[in-house]
Write a protein that holds these residues in place. Structure first.
Motif, PDB file in Angstrom:
ATOM      1  N   VAL A  54       0.902  -1.061  -0.007  1.00  0.00           N
ATOM      2  CA  VAL A  54      -0.066   0.057   0.002  1.00  0.00           C
ATOM      3  C   VAL A  54       1.205   1.290   0.017  1.00  0.00           C
ATOM      4  O   VAL A  54       1.689   1.442   0.739  1.00  0.00           O
ATOM      5  CB  VAL A  54      -0.770  -0.042   1.229  1.00  0.00           C
ATOM      6  CG1 VAL A  54      -1.871   1.245   1.226  1.00  0.00           C
ATOM      7  CG2 VAL A  54      -1.886  -1.170   1.282  1.00  0.00           C
ATOM      8  N   LEU A  55       0.636   2.267  -0.934  1.00  0.00           N
ATOM      9  CA  LEU A  55       1.357   3.300  -1.163  1.00  0.00           C
ATOM     10  C   LEU A  55       0.585   4.488  -0.876  1.00  0.00           C
ATOM     11  O   LEU A  55      -0.324   4.861  -1.452  1.00  0.00           O
ATOM     12  CB  LEU A  55       2.081   3.385  -2.465  1.00  0.00           C
ATOM     13  CG  LEU A  55       2.833   2.035  -2.998  1.00  0.00           C
ATOM     14  CD1 LEU A  55       3.407   2.148  -4.160  1.00  0.00           C
ATOM     15  CD2 LEU A  55       4.101   2.062  -1.912  1.00  0.00           C
ATOM     16  N   ASP A  56       1.180   5.551  -0.130  1.00  0.00           N
ATOM     17  CA  ASP A  56       0.577   6.679   0.178  1.00  0.00           C
ATOM     18  C   ASP A  56       1.175   7.552  -1.259  1.00  0.00           C
ATOM     19  O   ASP A  56       1.910   6.985  -2.030  1.00  0.00           O
ATOM     20  CB  ASP A  56       1.251   7.488   1.169  1.00  0.00           C
ATOM     21  CG  ASP A  56       0.306   8.633   1.689  1.00  0.00           C
ATOM     22  OD1 ASP A  56      -0.719   8.763   1.169  1.00  0.00           O
ATOM     23  OD2 ASP A  56       0.655   9.241   2.626  1.00  0.00           O
ATOM     24  N   LEU A  57       0.381   8.480  -1.535  1.00  0.00           N
ATOM     25  CA  LEU A  57       0.330   9.329  -2.609  1.00  0.00           C
ATOM     26  C   LEU A  57       1.259  10.717  -2.555  1.00  0.00           C
ATOM     27  O   LEU A  57       2.406  10.496  -2.835  1.00  0.00           O
ATOM     28  CB  LEU A  57      -1.043   9.554  -3.196  1.00  0.00           C
ATOM     29  CG  LEU A  57      -0.828  10.052  -4.624  1.00  0.00           C
ATOM     30  CD1 LEU A  57      -0.419   9.232  -5.842  1.00  0.00           C
ATOM     31  CD2 LEU A  57      -2.215  10.482  -5.139  1.00  0.00           C
ATOM     32  N   ASN A  58       0.833  11.541  -1.675  1.00  0.00           N
ATOM     33  CA  ASN A  58       1.606  12.874  -1.745  1.00  0.00           C
ATOM     34  C   ASN A  58       2.646  12.658  -0.705  1.00  0.00           C
ATOM     35  O   ASN A  58       2.541  12.127   0.405  1.00  0.00           O
ATOM     36  CB  ASN A  58       0.401  13.884  -1.273  1.00  0.00           C
ATOM     37  CG  ASN A  58       0.907  15.161  -1.704  1.00  0.00           C
ATOM     38  OD1 ASN A  58       1.446  15.339  -2.635  1.00  0.00           O
ATOM     39  ND2 ASN A  58       0.641  16.388  -0.731  1.00  0.00           N
ATOM     40  N   GLU A  59       3.842  13.312  -1.098  1.00  0.00           N
ATOM     41  CA  GLU A  59       5.022  13.355  -0.348  1.00  0.00           C
ATOM     42  C   GLU A  59       5.534  11.934  -0.396  1.00  0.00           C
ATOM     43  O   GLU A  59       6.722  11.783   0.476  1.00  0.00           O
ATOM     44  CB  GLU A  59       4.940  14.014   1.087  1.00  0.00           C
ATOM     45  CG  GLU A  59       4.359  15.347   0.953  1.00  0.00           C
ATOM     46  CD  GLU A  59       4.582  16.049   2.139  1.00  0.00           C
ATOM     47  OE1 GLU A  59       5.045  15.587   3.330  1.00  0.00           O
ATOM     48  OE2 GLU A  59       4.106  17.455   2.370  1.00  0.00           O
ATOM     49  N   THR A  60       5.126  10.927  -0.987  1.00  0.00           N
ATOM     50  CA  THR A  60       5.479   9.601  -0.909  1.00  0.00           C
ATOM     51  C   THR A  60       5.923   9.264  -2.658  1.00  0.00           C
ATOM     52  O   THR A  60       7.172   8.920  -2.655  1.00  0.00           O
ATOM     53  CB  THR A  60       4.568   8.609  -0.311  1.00  0.00           C
ATOM     54  OG1 THR A  60       4.246   9.015   0.914  1.00  0.00           O
ATOM     55  CG2 THR A  60       5.169   7.150  -0.382  1.00  0.00           C
ATOM     56  N   LEU A  61       4.735   9.311  -3.339  1.00  0.00           N
ATOM     57  CA  LEU A  61       5.156   9.028  -4.812  1.00  0.00           C
ATOM     58  C   LEU A  61       5.399  10.265  -5.579  1.00  0.00           C
ATOM     59  O   LEU A  61       5.997  10.465  -6.602  1.00  0.00           O
ATOM     60  CB  LEU A  61       3.923   8.101  -5.278  1.00  0.00           C
ATOM     61  CG  LEU A  61       3.992   6.902  -4.748  1.00  0.00           C
ATOM     62  CD1 LEU A  61       2.842   6.037  -5.519  1.00  0.00           C
ATOM     63  CD2 LEU A  61       5.049   6.114  -4.742  1.00  0.00           C
ATOM     64  N   LEU A  62       4.645  11.588  -5.160  1.00  0.00           N
ATOM     65  CA  LEU A  62       4.616  12.620  -5.786  1.00  0.00           C
ATOM     66  C   LEU A  62       4.659  13.753  -4.725  1.00  0.00           C
ATOM     67  O   LEU A  62       4.292  13.670  -3.621  1.00  0.00           O
ATOM     68  CB  LEU A  62       3.722  12.690  -6.860  1.00  0.00           C
ATOM     69  CG  LEU A  62       2.162  12.359  -6.287  1.00  0.00           C
ATOM     70  CD1 LEU A  62       1.631  13.316  -5.753  1.00  0.00           C
ATOM     71  CD2 LEU A  62       1.533  11.856  -7.500  1.00  0.00           C
TER      72      LEU A  62
END
Length: 236
Positions: A54-62
């Motif tokens: 499970v991947l967070d979006l903001n400040e993790t992938l972008l």
């Protein structure tokens, strides 16, 4: 008759009050609880061994920011495409964000052109608690012993701390390699499939997982080399 009327009216008022209260509680629950008890469909029987990443979006992938002269802009974290493409070979990948779906979907469409991400969960899938939207991994319909949550704000955004893989938050640093550095650890987990990932993550608590994993790997290789050397000495 008068007695019967006085008994009936309060009873109806109480019934009306209870109905209104139940309706209000259901309405509030719609904003505070995840939209479903099972946010993801069942895994295919042949994939029951697969771990869920499970991947967070903001400040993790972008990273997204707003400036008056240009409005909103979104930037990809260095290495994000390689990270997704490589780990999609081993994991069921899920993006879990506290933003609205109308924002998440177009961003993920541009981010994931090779369709490495299987599912997207947005604000409706979060639990609203103490003024914040939390990711509730217990609602994923997945074995919690096989779930890892990677986020730049992992411990602050997830209710299941024992499943968290903290990573440095990204705010547009050009030389950042945090995602790529994490690949060896995540690939090792997927290949070796520990019975329960939670005690494994607990052993890294308070440390940089990517760096600590490399150090442990070097130490393990050193011990294996020493044992091999000792075996040669005994054979002589």
């Amino acid at each position: 008759m008068l007695k019967s009327a006085t008994m009936t009216v309060p009873a109806k008022l109480v019934e009306l009050y209870l109905d209104l209260r139940a309706s209000a509680e259901e309405h509030v629950r719609g904003f505070t609880e995840p939209s479903s008890e099972m946010l993801l469909p069942d895994l295919h029987p042949q994939e029951h061994h697969v771990f869920t990443l499970v991947l967070d979006l903001n400040e993790t992938l972008l990273y997204s920011d707003w400036k008056r002269d240009r409005g909103w802009r979104t930037f990809k974290r260095p290495g994000v495409e390689a990270f997704l493409e490589h780990l999609a070979q081993f994991y069921e990948i899920v993006v879990y964000s506290d933003q609205q779906a109308m924002y998440v979907d177009p961003i993920v469409d541009r981010l994931d052109e090779k369709h490495c991400i299987r599912y997207r969960l947005s604000r409706a899938a979060t639990r609203y608690q103490d003024g914040k939207h939390y990711r509730d991994l217990s609602k994923l319909n997945r074995d919690p012993s096989r779930v890892l949550y990677v986020s730049g704000n992992a411990l602050e955004s997830c209710l299941q701390k024992e499943n968290c893989v903290p990573i440095k938050p990204w705010k547009c640093e050009a030389e950042d390699t945090a995602l790529l550095n994490l690949i060896p650890f995540l690939e090792y987990v997927a290949r070796h499939r520990p019975a329960d990932i939670r005690p494994v993550l607990a052993s890294y608590q308070g440390r940089d997982i990517a760096k600590e994993f490399i150090e442990r790997s070097k130490e393990h290789q050193k011990k294996m080399q020493e044992q091999k050397q000792q075996g040669r000495l005994w054979r002589r």
